[in-house]
Design a protein around this motif. Structure first.
Motif, PDB file in Angstrom:
ATOM      1  N   LYS A 272      28.487  24.790  37.123  1.00  0.00           N
ATOM      2  CA  LYS A 272      28.813  26.117  37.652  1.00  0.00           C
ATOM      3  C   LYS A 272      27.991  26.418  38.893  1.00  0.00           C
ATOM      4  O   LYS A 272      28.514  26.925  39.895  1.00  0.00           O
ATOM      5  CB  LYS A 272      28.557  27.174  36.578  1.00  0.00           C
ATOM      6  CG  LYS A 272      28.977  28.575  36.979  1.00  0.00           C
ATOM      7  CD  LYS A 272      28.779  29.536  35.808  1.00  0.00           C
ATOM      8  CE  LYS A 272      29.324  30.912  36.142  1.00  0.00           C
ATOM      9  NZ  LYS A 272      29.158  31.863  35.009  1.00  0.00           N
ATOM     10  N   LEU A 273      26.708  26.123  38.852  1.00  0.00           N
ATOM     11  CA  LEU A 273      25.824  26.363  39.983  1.00  0.00           C
ATOM     12  C   LEU A 273      26.304  25.589  41.210  1.00  0.00           C
ATOM     13  O   LEU A 273      26.316  26.107  42.335  1.00  0.00           O
ATOM     14  CB  LEU A 273      24.401  25.950  39.610  1.00  0.00           C
ATOM     15  CG  LEU A 273      23.285  26.210  40.621  1.00  0.00           C
ATOM     16  CD1 LEU A 273      23.246  27.665  41.047  1.00  0.00           C
ATOM     17  CD2 LEU A 273      21.939  25.785  40.035  1.00  0.00           C
ATOM     18  N   VAL A 274      26.727  24.354  41.002  1.00  0.00           N
ATOM     19  CA  VAL A 274      27.228  23.521  42.094  1.00  0.00           C
ATOM     20  C   VAL A 274      28.516  24.111  42.673  1.00  0.00           C
ATOM     21  O   VAL A 274      28.657  24.264  43.891  1.00  0.00           O
ATOM     22  CB  VAL A 274      27.478  22.077  41.611  1.00  0.00           C
ATOM     23  CG1 VAL A 274      28.186  21.263  42.686  1.00  0.00           C
ATOM     24  CG2 VAL A 274      26.168  21.410  41.221  1.00  0.00           C
ATOM     25  N   LEU A 275      29.460  24.439  41.816  1.00  0.00           N
ATOM     26  CA  LEU A 275      30.772  24.896  42.288  1.00  0.00           C
ATOM     27  C   LEU A 275      30.698  26.254  42.977  1.00  0.00           C
ATOM     28  O   LEU A 275      31.392  26.494  43.972  1.00  0.00           O
ATOM     29  CB  LEU A 275      31.760  24.946  41.120  1.00  0.00           C
ATOM     30  CG  LEU A 275      32.098  23.589  40.494  1.00  0.00           C
ATOM     31  CD1 LEU A 275      33.034  23.765  39.309  1.00  0.00           C
ATOM     32  CD2 LEU A 275      32.718  22.654  41.530  1.00  0.00           C
ATOM     33  N   VAL A 276      29.855  27.149  42.462  1.00  0.00           N
ATOM     34  CA  VAL A 276      29.689  28.447  43.111  1.00  0.00           C
ATOM     35  C   VAL A 276      29.047  28.272  44.484  1.00  0.00           C
ATOM     36  O   VAL A 276      29.464  28.895  45.470  1.00  0.00           O
ATOM     37  CB  VAL A 276      28.854  29.397  42.225  1.00  0.00           C
ATOM     38  CG1 VAL A 276      28.476  30.662  42.997  1.00  0.00           C
ATOM     39  CG2 VAL A 276      29.626  29.777  40.966  1.00  0.00           C
TER      40      VAL A 276
END
Length: 404
Positions: A13-17
Motif C-alpha cells: 500500500k505504501l508503495v502504490l500510494v
C-alpha cells in the motif's frame, strides 16, 4: 535503532500510494498533473519500443487524467521538463537540473565515457549549432547517402552529439519523429534555475529523499540502483538522516527498509480495489524486478529481449495491477494503420477470473482509446488458477462481446 514492523499488505500500500497508482487521477489532470507526477516520481523513463504507446506516455497516462503527448511537449518547450539520464533515458523536472551535474561532470572529466571523444568533430558540431540553431542527427548526414569515412558521416556525428548531450554541453529541446533536437545548454536552461553543483552530501540526500518519496520504502541498495560505487555512501547518509529524525526504519519480511516520517499518513489512504491498471514494462513501479518479486510476489521479465521460442507470456507483456496485487499480464500490439489493438495473450494469474475481467473491461476501453485504436482482437486467454475451464470460456465471451 529499532525498526517498526510492517505487513506485506501495508508495504504494498505504501508503495502504490507513493507511486500514485492507488486510485484514478492521483496527481490531478492535464499539464499540472503531468508536472506533479514528475515531481513526485523524480523521473519518467523514455523507451524506444512502440508496439503500444511509448513508455513515458504510458506511465503518465496511468496517473493523469486528460494526459496527452502535446501537453508534455508544451511543458518541455516551456522548460519545465528536460531530458537526461536517470537509471536510463528519462524526463526530469527542470527544478532538479543541478542534480544531473554530477553525472555530466564525471563523463566530461573522463571518468565514464559515453561514446568517446573526437575533438575536431565536437568543435565543428558545436559551431554549427551556434550558427544555425537547434539541429538533429539527420542534419549531419552526408549528402547523396554515400558512405564516408570523414567527420560528416552520420554515425560519428550521432555519437558526438550524444557524447555532448551526456556531458551537458547540449540538451534536447524536443523530439521530432522520436529523434532528439539538440541545442546549446546555455540556450535551454531558464533564468532562475540553480546550476551550482551539489555537494556530495546534498546529492546523496537528494537521491534518498526522491527515492523514498516516489517508492514509499527502500533499502540502501535500491536507493543506489544502477549507480556504481555509492551504496556504502548512501547507507552512511541514511544512518545520519535516521539519527536526525529525517528517516524512519521499517521491517518487512525480515528485511529493513528506510522510509520518510510521513509514511504512516500514506497508510491511511485507501486503494481502489476494483481498479485495474495496465502498466508499461518500464513504469517506475516495475523498474527494480527483484524488489517487485520480494514485495508483490510478482516475477516479471520483459520478453522482447528473450528468443521467441523461450517466451512464456509474449513479446511485450504488460503487467496488470488489480487493486493492491498483480493479477496477470497482457501481450498487446496496436496496428496503427487499421486501429486494431491485438491482444496476443491475456494471462490471468488470479482464480477470480470473472471478477477480474469485469474490472479490466473499462480500463481496456480506455487503453484502446489511448492507443488511438478502434477495435480489439483477443487471440489467446489463459488462466491457470481458474476454478474451471467454464470460467475461462465465460471470461473470453465477455471480452469478445466488448470487441463486438
Amino acid at each position: 535503532m529499532l525498526a517498526d514492523n510492517i505487513s506485506v499488505k501495508d508495504a504494498r500500500k505504501l508503495v502504490l500510494v507513493s507511486q500514485g497508482l492507488h486510485k484514478t487521477n492521483a496527481f490531478g489532470s492535464g499539464a499540472q498533473g503531468i508536472l506533479k507526477t514528475l515531481q513526485q516520481l523524480s523521473y519518467i523513463q523514455i523507451d524506444t519500443i512502440s508496439v503500444v504507446e511509448r513508455a513515458h506516455h504510458h506511465s503518465w497516462w496511468n496517473r493523469v487524467n486528460n494526459y496527452s503527448a502535446d501537453l508534455l511537449a508544451k511543458l518541455i518547450e516551456e522548460k519545465h521538463v528536460f531530458e537526461y539520464w536517470s537509471h536510463a533515458a528519462a524526463y526530469l523536472p527542470m527544478a532538479d537540473y543541478r542534480y544531473s551535474l554530477h553525472r555530466k561532470q564525471a563523463i566530461a572529466g573522463g571518468e565514464t565515457h559515453w561514446h568517446g571523444k573526437d575533438d575536431k568533430l565536437t568543435q565543428q558540431i558545436l559551431q554549427r549549432i551556434r550558427t544555425e540553431g537547434p539541429l538533429q542527427a539527420k542534419d549531419f548526414e552526408r549528402e547523396g547517402g554515400a558512405k564516408a569515412t570523414g567527420w560528416w558521416d552520420w554515425k560519428p556525428a550521432k555519437k558526438a552529439l550524444e557524447q555532448l548531450f551526456m556531458e551537458g554541453e547540449l540538451m534536447a529541446v524536443k523530439r521530432q519523429g522520436f529523434q532528439k533536437v539538440y541545442d546549446l545548454t546555455e540556450n535551454v536552461i531558464p533564468a532562475g534555475i540553480d546550476t551550482t553543483t551539489p555537494t556530495e552530501e546534498e546529492f546523496y540526500r537528494y537521491l534518498i529523499q526522491r527515492c523514498l518519496q516516489a517508492n514509499g520504502l527502500a533499502t540502501a541498495s535500491e536507493i543506489a540502483y544502477l549507480r556504481k560505487g555509492i551504496k556504502s555512501k548512501i547507507q552512511t547518509q541514511c544512518l545520519t538522516m535516521l539519527e536526525n529524525g529525517e528517516l524512519r526504519l521499517l521491517t518487512c519480511q525480515d528485511l529493513q527498509y528506510y522510509a520518510l516520517p510521513q509514511a504512516q499518513e500514506l497508510l491511511n489512504k485507501k486503494i481502489k480495489r476494483s481498479q485495474v491498471k495496465i502498466l508499461s514494462p518500464f513504469d517506475n513501479l516495475l523498474i527494480q524486478r527483484k524488489r517487485m518479486q520480494r514485495l508483490f510476489g510478482f516475477d516479471y521479465q520483459i520478453e522482447c529481449y528473450v528468443p521467441e521460442a523461450k517466451r512464456q507470456y509474449g513479446y511485450f507483456s504488460l503487467p496488470l495491477l488489480w487493486g493492491g496485487e498483480f493479477a496477470g499480464r497482457m501481450d498487446a500490439k496496436i496496428e496503427r494503420k487499421t486501429g486494431l489493438l491485438l491482444i496476443q495473450h491475456l494471462h490471468i494469474e488470479t482464480p477470480k477470473v470473472a471478477a477480474f475481467i469485469e474490472d479490466l473491461l473499462p480500463t481496456l476501453r480506455e487503453f484502446l482509446l489511448f492507443n488511438q485504436g478502434r477495435n480489439i482482437l483477443l487471440k489467446r486467454l489463459s488462466a491457470p488458477y481458474a476454478s474451471s475451464d467454464q470460467s475461462v470460456k465465460a471470461g473470453r465471451q465477455v471480452i469478445e462481446n466488448l470487441i463486438i
